[in-house]
Write a protein that holds these residues in place. Structure first.
Motif, PDB file in Angstrom:
ATOM      1  N   LYS A 126       0.874  -1.260  -0.090  1.00 20.80           N
ATOM      2  CA  LYS A 126      -0.009  -0.188  -0.054  1.00 20.80           C
ATOM      3  C   LYS A 126       0.925   1.195  -0.081  1.00 20.80           C
ATOM      4  O   LYS A 126       1.821   1.400   0.525  1.00 20.80           O
ATOM      5  CB  LYS A 126      -0.662   0.155   1.278  1.00 20.80           C
ATOM      6  CG  LYS A 126      -2.073  -1.196   1.298  1.00 20.80           C
ATOM      7  CD  LYS A 126      -2.930  -1.128   2.315  1.00 20.80           C
ATOM      8  CE  LYS A 126      -4.029  -2.163   2.572  1.00 20.80           C
ATOM      9  NZ  LYS A 126      -4.670  -2.116   3.633  1.00 20.80           N
ATOM     10  N   PRO A 127       0.398   2.365  -0.943  1.00 20.45           N
ATOM     11  CA  PRO A 127       1.192   3.566  -0.880  1.00 20.45           C
ATOM     12  C   PRO A 127       1.293   4.074   0.570  1.00 20.45           C
ATOM     13  O   PRO A 127       0.274   4.107   1.384  1.00 20.45           O
ATOM     14  CB  PRO A 127       0.662   4.267  -1.806  1.00 20.45           C
ATOM     15  CG  PRO A 127      -0.940   3.824  -1.881  1.00 20.45           C
ATOM     16  CD  PRO A 127      -0.772   2.282  -1.815  1.00 20.45           C
ATOM     17  N   ASP A 128       2.198   4.972   0.863  1.00 21.44           N
ATOM     18  CA  ASP A 128       2.224   5.519   2.112  1.00 21.44           C
ATOM     19  C   ASP A 128       1.414   6.668   2.507  1.00 21.44           C
ATOM     20  O   ASP A 128       0.942   7.203   3.451  1.00 21.44           O
ATOM     21  CB  ASP A 128       3.731   6.093   2.583  1.00 21.44           C
ATOM     22  CG  ASP A 128       4.756   5.227   2.637  1.00 21.44           C
ATOM     23  OD1 ASP A 128       4.423   3.894   3.125  1.00 21.44           O
ATOM     24  OD2 ASP A 128       5.801   5.471   2.297  1.00 21.44           O
ATOM     25  N   ALA A 129       0.917   7.509   1.318  1.00 23.64           N
ATOM     26  CA  ALA A 129       0.173   8.496   1.353  1.00 23.64           C
ATOM     27  C   ALA A 129      -1.233   8.159   1.825  1.00 23.64           C
ATOM     28  O   ALA A 129      -1.706   7.248   1.583  1.00 23.64           O
ATOM     29  CB  ALA A 129      -0.014   9.115  -0.250  1.00 23.64           C
ATOM     30  N   ASP A 130      -1.800   9.360   2.325  1.00 25.29           N
ATOM     31  CA  ASP A 130      -3.198   8.923   3.122  1.00 25.29           C
ATOM     32  C   ASP A 130      -4.447   9.199   1.782  1.00 25.29           C
ATOM     33  O   ASP A 130      -4.330   9.937   0.981  1.00 25.29           O
ATOM     34  CB  ASP A 130      -3.614  10.087   4.021  1.00 25.29           C
ATOM     35  CG  ASP A 130      -4.805  10.026   4.482  1.00 25.29           C
ATOM     36  OD1 ASP A 130      -5.758   9.245   4.249  1.00 25.29           O
ATOM     37  OD2 ASP A 130      -5.267  10.952   5.421  1.00 25.29           O
ATOM     38  N   VAL A 131      -5.046   8.044   1.935  1.00 21.81           N
ATOM     39  CA  VAL A 131      -6.052   7.953   0.584  1.00 21.81           C
ATOM     40  C   VAL A 131      -6.962   9.156   0.658  1.00 21.81           C
ATOM     41  O   VAL A 131      -7.418   9.647  -0.516  1.00 21.81           O
ATOM     42  CB  VAL A 131      -7.165   6.871   0.754  1.00 21.81           C
ATOM     43  CG1 VAL A 131      -6.110   5.268   0.626  1.00 21.81           C
ATOM     44  CG2 VAL A 131      -7.918   6.678   2.104  1.00 21.81           C
ATOM     45  N   THR A 132      -7.214   9.902   1.835  1.00 22.53           N
ATOM     46  CA  THR A 132      -8.000  10.932   1.708  1.00 22.53           C
ATOM     47  C   THR A 132      -7.545  12.163   1.089  1.00 22.53           C
ATOM     48  O   THR A 132      -8.074  13.167   0.907  1.00 22.53           O
ATOM     49  CB  THR A 132      -8.400  11.346   3.130  1.00 22.53           C
ATOM     50  OG1 THR A 132      -7.517  11.701   3.895  1.00 22.53           O
ATOM     51  CG2 THR A 132      -9.228  10.222   3.809  1.00 22.53           C
ATOM     52  N   VAL A 147     -14.911   9.413  -5.427  1.00 17.60           N
ATOM     53  CA  VAL A 147     -15.104   8.190  -5.095  1.00 17.60           C
ATOM     54  C   VAL A 147     -15.952   7.696  -4.041  1.00 17.60           C
ATOM     55  O   VAL A 147     -16.730   6.674  -4.282  1.00 17.60           O
ATOM     56  CB  VAL A 147     -13.570   7.539  -4.920  1.00 17.60           C
ATOM     57  CG1 VAL A 147     -13.635   6.077  -4.591  1.00 17.60           C
ATOM     58  CG2 VAL A 147     -12.779   7.841  -6.189  1.00 17.60           C
ATOM     59  N   VAL A 148     -16.007   8.442  -2.741  1.00 13.35           N
ATOM     60  CA  VAL A 148     -16.811   7.985  -1.932  1.00 13.35           C
ATOM     61  C   VAL A 148     -18.138   8.326  -2.209  1.00 13.35           C
ATOM     62  O   VAL A 148     -19.046   7.481  -1.925  1.00 13.35           O
ATOM     63  CB  VAL A 148     -16.419   8.822  -0.563  1.00 13.35           C
ATOM     64  CG1 VAL A 148     -17.439   8.840   0.538  1.00 13.35           C
ATOM     65  CG2 VAL A 148     -15.018   8.672  -0.191  1.00 13.35           C
ATOM     66  N   ASN A 207     -10.577   2.201  -0.867  1.00 11.09           N
ATOM     67  CA  ASN A 207      -9.086   2.099  -0.496  1.00 11.09           C
ATOM     68  C   ASN A 207      -8.608   1.374  -1.821  1.00 11.09           C
ATOM     69  O   ASN A 207      -7.396   1.878  -2.163  1.00 11.09           O
ATOM     70  CB  ASN A 207      -8.768   1.030   0.585  1.00 11.09           C
ATOM     71  CG  ASN A 207      -9.235   1.886   1.748  1.00 11.09           C
ATOM     72  OD1 ASN A 207      -9.050   3.115   1.857  1.00 11.09           O
ATOM     73  ND2 ASN A 207      -9.542   1.048   2.819  1.00 11.09           N
ATOM     74  N   ILE A 208      -9.352   0.586  -2.577  1.00  6.39           N
ATOM     75  CA  ILE A 208      -8.513  -0.051  -3.763  1.00  6.39           C
ATOM     76  C   ILE A 208      -8.458   1.147  -5.028  1.00  6.39           C
ATOM     77  O   ILE A 208      -7.487   1.155  -5.552  1.00  6.39           O
ATOM     78  CB  ILE A 208      -9.644  -1.295  -4.200  1.00  6.39           C
ATOM     79  CG1 ILE A 208      -9.505  -2.636  -3.498  1.00  6.39           C
ATOM     80  CG2 ILE A 208      -9.252  -1.813  -5.758  1.00  6.39           C
ATOM     81  CD1 ILE A 208     -10.604  -3.866  -3.625  1.00  6.39           C
ATOM     82  N   ILE A 209      -9.561   1.490  -4.947  1.00  9.29           N
ATOM     83  CA  ILE A 209      -9.725   2.538  -6.073  1.00  9.29           C
ATOM     84  C   ILE A 209      -8.692   3.741  -5.864  1.00  9.29           C
ATOM     85  O   ILE A 209      -7.775   3.967  -6.586  1.00  9.29           O
ATOM     86  CB  ILE A 209     -10.925   3.458  -6.199  1.00  9.29           C
ATOM     87  CG1 ILE A 209     -11.885   2.449  -6.613  1.00  9.29           C
ATOM     88  CG2 ILE A 209     -11.116   4.602  -7.390  1.00  9.29           C
ATOM     89  CD1 ILE A 209     -13.448   2.565  -6.682  1.00  9.29           C
ATOM     90  N   VAL A 210      -8.472   4.351  -4.906  1.00  2.00           N
ATOM     91  CA  VAL A 210      -7.465   5.425  -4.464  1.00  2.00           C
ATOM     92  C   VAL A 210      -6.277   4.909  -4.424  1.00  2.00           C
ATOM     93  O   VAL A 210      -5.293   5.728  -4.976  1.00  2.00           O
ATOM     94  CB  VAL A 210      -8.054   6.100  -3.276  1.00  2.00           C
ATOM     95  CG1 VAL A 210      -7.138   7.323  -2.922  1.00  2.00           C
ATOM     96  CG2 VAL A 210      -9.573   6.618  -3.166  1.00  2.00           C
ATOM     97  N   ARG A 211      -6.016   3.774  -3.965  1.00  3.28           N
ATOM     98  CA  ARG A 211      -4.631   3.179  -3.991  1.00  3.28           C
ATOM     99  C   ARG A 211      -3.984   2.777  -5.441  1.00  3.28           C
ATOM    100  O   ARG A 211      -3.019   3.311  -5.526  1.00  3.28           O
ATOM    101  CB  ARG A 211      -4.895   1.702  -3.177  1.00  3.28           C
ATOM    102  CG  ARG A 211      -3.561   1.028  -2.988  1.00  3.28           C
ATOM    103  CD  ARG A 211      -3.902  -0.170  -2.169  1.00  3.28           C
ATOM    104  NE  ARG A 211      -2.760  -1.319  -2.189  1.00  3.28           N
ATOM    105  CZ  ARG A 211      -3.335  -2.578  -1.734  1.00  3.28           C
ATOM    106  NH1 ARG A 211      -4.289  -2.956  -1.447  1.00  3.28           N
ATOM    107  NH2 ARG A 211      -2.215  -3.366  -1.691  1.00  3.28           N
ATOM    108  N   VAL A 212      -4.991   2.685  -6.373  1.00  2.00           N
ATOM    109  CA  VAL A 212      -4.631   2.599  -7.698  1.00  2.00           C
ATOM    110  C   VAL A 212      -3.987   4.010  -8.063  1.00  2.00           C
ATOM    111  O   VAL A 212      -2.938   4.118  -8.875  1.00  2.00           O
ATOM    112  CB  VAL A 212      -5.483   1.820  -8.669  1.00  2.00           C
ATOM    113  CG1 VAL A 212      -5.294   2.183 -10.049  1.00  2.00           C
ATOM    114  CG2 VAL A 212      -5.964   0.373  -8.188  1.00  2.00           C
TER     115      VAL A 212
END
Length: 407
Positions: free
Chosen positions: A98-104, A112-113, A141-146
């Protein structure tokens, strides 16, 4: 939503089958026991062939594609969990962290939400609220992670419909890996900062219809209906417009095994299938658009998959590019597909990959941090990396030409 993007709000007969009834209905109306035995035998044989392709070393991707396209697709979600990664050339034992950045923090997080919260009907009926809420959180989380890992990609409304399908079939972590691969290949044109590339892909629709039925194409052109009625079909891989989840995953088997333009060829097959309805009405934009945009839920998808494959073979994208006003080099999705196919053939079966990972872990545990042999370590890792091989164009041609032979 990104201010640069236009709104994308997304408000089976087999070949040769004489009856309009589905095989399931035929059985319920008193199909002979021998028919049931034949169907069960065919299913068992197909499952054996799928497992054989998956266990081959390297994985027999060409056969796996053929089986995914042929009648009934990959049959079960258990098989899809094993086969979809191979069709997308994804090693499930090396999923990126997972990327370190906050998804928000991502620019599209709030959109997305909103879209995920509006997607209640895409989850199984009767699911408990707490279970659905967990899946919705995983989906976000999946979407924003991509998107965080691929800043060149832009979210679009409808993307979440594709992601939901993968989440429900293969789970969170594998979904992420598959969707990331899909987003940088099959879906790449949809994820530009503008809709130009998506419109180019839709431009293939009328030329395909025109080759198969000039009268229908001429009628549609006179009505000035355009192709926007098929936008939601294309950018969600029909996930938003079909209520039957089994039909959706069957189509995903087909699309994952084929050229990125296959959803457009299927759109053409659907319009051609509804020729009489279209020609019987007024040659007027609002009427034709209203008729075609409401996709019937009881379409004979096995027949349509076969028809789409036939259309692809008869009228390949390269022959239609000029008429569609699209050169291959203008499309990231289309121009890179040949390279994607080449890199998918020499994948190792999961049993081998799992064993390699276990051996690597054991070796790491035995060595001190200062005693790792970098040369040997590199060799072990390379065993599980996919190599470049010859193009599968000829194999795919044969696959498409036999799309309806099974069962």
């Amino acid at each position: 939503m990104n201010s640069k993007r236009k709104s994308r709000s997304v408000t089976p007969k087999k070949r040769g089958q004489l009856s309009s009834a589905s095989p399931a209905r035929a059985r319920s109306r008193g199909a002979s026991p021998s028919c049931k035995v034949d169907a069960e035998s065919g299913r068992k044989i197909k499952l054996e062939l799928i497992n054989k392709a998956l266990l081959s070393d390297p994985v027999d991707v060409a056969t796996l594609r053929k089986l995914a396209i042929s009648h009934g697709g990959l049959l079960t979600d258990d098989i899809r969990r094993k086969a979809w990664p191979k069709l997308l050339n994804v090693n499930i034992f090396e999923i990126p962290s997972k990327p370190d950045a906050d998804v928000t923090s991502h620019r599209d997080y709030h959109q997305v939400v909103l879209d995920v919260n509006r997607s209640l009907r895409r989850f199984p009926p009767g699911m408990r609220d707490d279970q659905r809420e967990v899946l919705q959180e995983q989906l976000i989380n999946i979407i924003v992670r991509v998107l965080l890992r691929n800043p060149q990609l832009h979210y679009y409304q409808g993307y979440h419909d594709i992601c939901i399908t993968f989440l429900l079939v293969v789970g969170q972590d594998i979904s992420f890996a598959l969707i990331e691969q899909l987003s940088t290949h099959h879906l790449r044109d949809f994820m530009d900062s503008t809709m130009d590339s998506t419109k180019h892909m839709l431009n293939y629709l009328l030329p395909i219809i025109g080759k198969a039925n000039p009268e229908l194409k001429e009628f549609m052109e006179r009505s000035d209906v355009g192709t926007i009625f098929a936008l939601a079909w294309l950018i969600t891989w029909y996930g938003h417009v079909l209520s039957d989840f089994r039909s959706v995953v069957r189509l995903y088997d087909f699309f994952l095994a084929c050229h990125p333009l296959m959803p457009v060829y299927l759109s053409s097959a659907i319009v051609l299938h509804r020729e009489k309805e279209v020609l019987a009405g007024d040659c007027e934009m609002t009427y034709v658009h209203s008729l075609l945009s409401k996709i019937p839920q009881d379409l004979p998808f096995e027949h349509l998959i076969s028809r789409a494959g036939d259309l692809f073979v008869q009228y390949p994208p390269s022959a239609l590019a000029k008429e569609a006003q699209l050169q291959y080099k203008q499309s990231s999705t289309l121009s890179k597909h040949g390279e994607f196919e080449k890199t998918s053939l020499n994948q190792r079966p999961d049993t081998v990959l799992k064993q390699r990972r276990k051996q690597l872990a054991e070796r790491r545990n035995q060595l001190t941090p200062n005693g790792i042999d970098q040369k040997d370590h590199s060799a072990i890792v390379k065993v599980a990396v996919w190599a470049l091989t010859a193009s599968v164009g000829a194999a795919l041609f044969a696959v498409l030409n036999t799309a309806a032979e099974w069962m």
